[in-house]
Scaffold this motif. Structure first.
Motif, mmCIF file in Angstrom:
data_model
loop_
_atom_site.group_PDB
_atom_site.id
_atom_site.type_symbol
_atom_site.label_atom_id
_atom_site.label_comp_id
_atom_site.label_asym_id
_atom_site.label_seq_id
_atom_site.Cartn_x
_atom_site.Cartn_y
_atom_site.Cartn_z
ATOM 1 N N UNK A 194 -6.079 12.950 -9.473
ATOM 2 C CA UNK A 194 -6.414 13.280 -8.079
ATOM 3 C C UNK A 194 -7.498 12.360 -7.516
ATOM 4 N N UNK A 195 -8.391 11.856 -8.359
ATOM 5 C CA UNK A 195 -9.483 10.986 -7.910
ATOM 6 C C UNK A 195 -9.102 9.508 -7.900
ATOM 7 N N UNK A 196 -7.910 9.173 -8.393
ATOM 8 C CA UNK A 196 -7.465 7.775 -8.410
ATOM 9 C C UNK A 196 -7.302 7.264 -6.987
ATOM 10 N N UNK A 197 -7.366 5.944 -6.836
ATOM 11 C CA UNK A 197 -7.299 5.322 -5.509
ATOM 12 C C UNK A 197 -6.345 4.138 -5.500
ATOM 13 N N UNK A 198 -5.748 3.885 -4.364
ATOM 14 C CA UNK A 198 -4.988 2.658 -4.157
ATOM 15 C C UNK A 198 -5.922 1.654 -3.485
ATOM 16 N N UNK A 199 -6.027 0.467 -4.070
ATOM 17 C CA UNK A 199 -6.965 -0.536 -3.584
ATOM 18 C C UNK A 199 -6.255 -1.884 -3.505
ATOM 19 N N UNK A 200 -6.501 -2.607 -2.422
ATOM 20 C CA UNK A 200 -5.918 -3.943 -2.260
ATOM 21 C C UNK A 200 -6.508 -4.882 -3.309
ATOM 22 N N UNK A 201 -5.680 -5.763 -3.823
ATOM 23 C CA UNK A 201 -6.108 -6.705 -4.846
ATOM 24 C C UNK A 201 -7.217 -7.637 -4.387
ATOM 25 N N UNK A 202 -7.364 -7.815 -3.071
ATOM 26 C CA UNK A 202 -8.429 -8.691 -2.566
ATOM 27 C C UNK A 202 -9.669 -7.910 -2.134
ATOM 28 N N UNK A 203 -9.748 -6.650 -2.508
ATOM 29 C CA UNK A 203 -10.911 -5.830 -2.166
ATOM 30 C C UNK A 203 -12.151 -6.416 -2.840
ATOM 31 N N UNK A 204 -13.210 -6.697 -2.087
ATOM 32 C CA UNK A 204 -14.398 -7.323 -2.679
ATOM 33 C C UNK A 204 -15.070 -6.465 -3.754
ATOM 34 N N UNK A 233 0.836 -1.194 0.000
ATOM 35 C CA UNK A 233 0.000 0.000 0.000
ATOM 36 C C UNK A 233 0.876 1.251 0.000
ATOM 37 N N UNK A 234 1.979 1.217 0.738
ATOM 38 C CA UNK A 234 2.865 2.381 0.810
ATOM 39 C C UNK A 234 3.429 2.731 -0.566
ATOM 40 N N UNK A 235 3.866 1.715 -1.316
ATOM 41 C CA UNK A 235 4.391 1.973 -2.665
ATOM 42 C C UNK A 235 3.324 2.604 -3.544
ATOM 43 N N UNK A 236 2.104 2.097 -3.461
ATOM 44 C CA UNK A 236 1.006 2.628 -4.265
ATOM 45 C C UNK A 236 0.694 4.071 -3.847
ATOM 46 N N UNK A 237 0.563 4.283 -2.543
ATOM 47 C CA UNK A 237 0.263 5.631 -2.034
ATOM 48 C C UNK A 237 1.355 6.624 -2.417
ATOM 49 N N UNK A 238 2.614 6.199 -2.308
ATOM 50 C CA UNK A 238 3.722 7.094 -2.661
ATOM 51 C C UNK A 238 3.699 7.456 -4.144
ATOM 52 N N UNK A 239 3.391 6.476 -4.983
ATOM 53 C CA UNK A 239 3.336 6.721 -6.426
ATOM 54 C C UNK A 239 2.191 7.673 -6.766
ATOM 55 N N UNK A 240 1.043 7.464 -6.152
ATOM 56 C CA UNK A 240 -0.104 8.341 -6.405
ATOM 57 C C UNK A 240 0.189 9.751 -5.915
ATOM 58 N N UNK A 241 0.784 9.850 -4.738
ATOM 59 C CA UNK A 241 1.135 11.166 -4.190
ATOM 60 C C UNK A 241 2.092 11.898 -5.130
ATOM 61 N N UNK A 242 3.069 11.175 -5.659
ATOM 62 C CA UNK A 242 4.033 11.757 -6.597
ATOM 63 C C UNK A 242 3.338 12.235 -7.874
ATOM 64 N N UNK A 243 2.404 11.428 -8.386
ATOM 65 C CA UNK A 243 1.683 11.800 -9.611
ATOM 66 C C UNK A 243 0.821 13.051 -9.386
#
Length: 144
Positions: free
Chosen positions: A122-132, A77-87
């Motif tokens: 800005x509206x993109x989200x980080x989501x776990x692959x097992x999110x229902x 999640x941290x890698x995803x959040x960091x990438x989104x924050x950077x974008x």
């Protein structure tokens, strides 16, 4: 040892395998699920989900997550959040936008405006692959 506690394997089996450096996850026959299924559960990927574009060529951040586009996959999640924050902090330059718009037109689609592109990021989200909420996408993709 983590596999021992996660999958209720007898500790004596885990200790003997640990000496040989063989992952318990792949060798334990007493598990109620197949080892490759257990391994898949142990690794949760995170996806950068991108909101869909409506017929009006505007993003739709209120669409069900199953309709969103899966962007890039990450190990945490941290890698995803960091990438989104950077974008978000470093939006497209005008030259990058022009290149993206050309590629979109070449694909015979109408490009988003630069402000819609920024809003989509800005509206993109980080989501776990097992999110229902992602499962609906998998079910709808199955042939009928």
């Amino acid at each position: 040892m983590l596999a021992c506690s996660l999958f209720s394997v007898a500790p004596s089996l885990c200790h003997s395998r640990a000496k040989r450096r063989i992952p318990d996850l792949f060798l334990c026959r007493s598990m109620s699920m197949k080892p490759h299924h257990a391994f898949a559960l142990a690794i949760v990927l995170w996806y950068l989900m991108i909101p869909p574009i409506g017929l009006d060529n505007k993003i739709d951040p209120h669409a069900p997550l199953s309709n969103w586009r899966i962007g890039v996959g990450f190990q945490s999640q941290k890698e995803c959040d960091d990438s989104l924050k950077d974008a978000i902090q470093n939006p497209m330059t005008p030259a990058e936008y022009q290149a993206a718009a050309k590629a979109t037109q070449k694909a015979k689609m109408k490009p988003l405006t630069m402000s819609e592109m920024t809003k989509r990021t800005a509206e993109s989200l980080c989501v776990a692959g097992d999110d229902p909420r992602l499962k609906a996408k998998a079910k709808s993709a199955l042939p009928k």
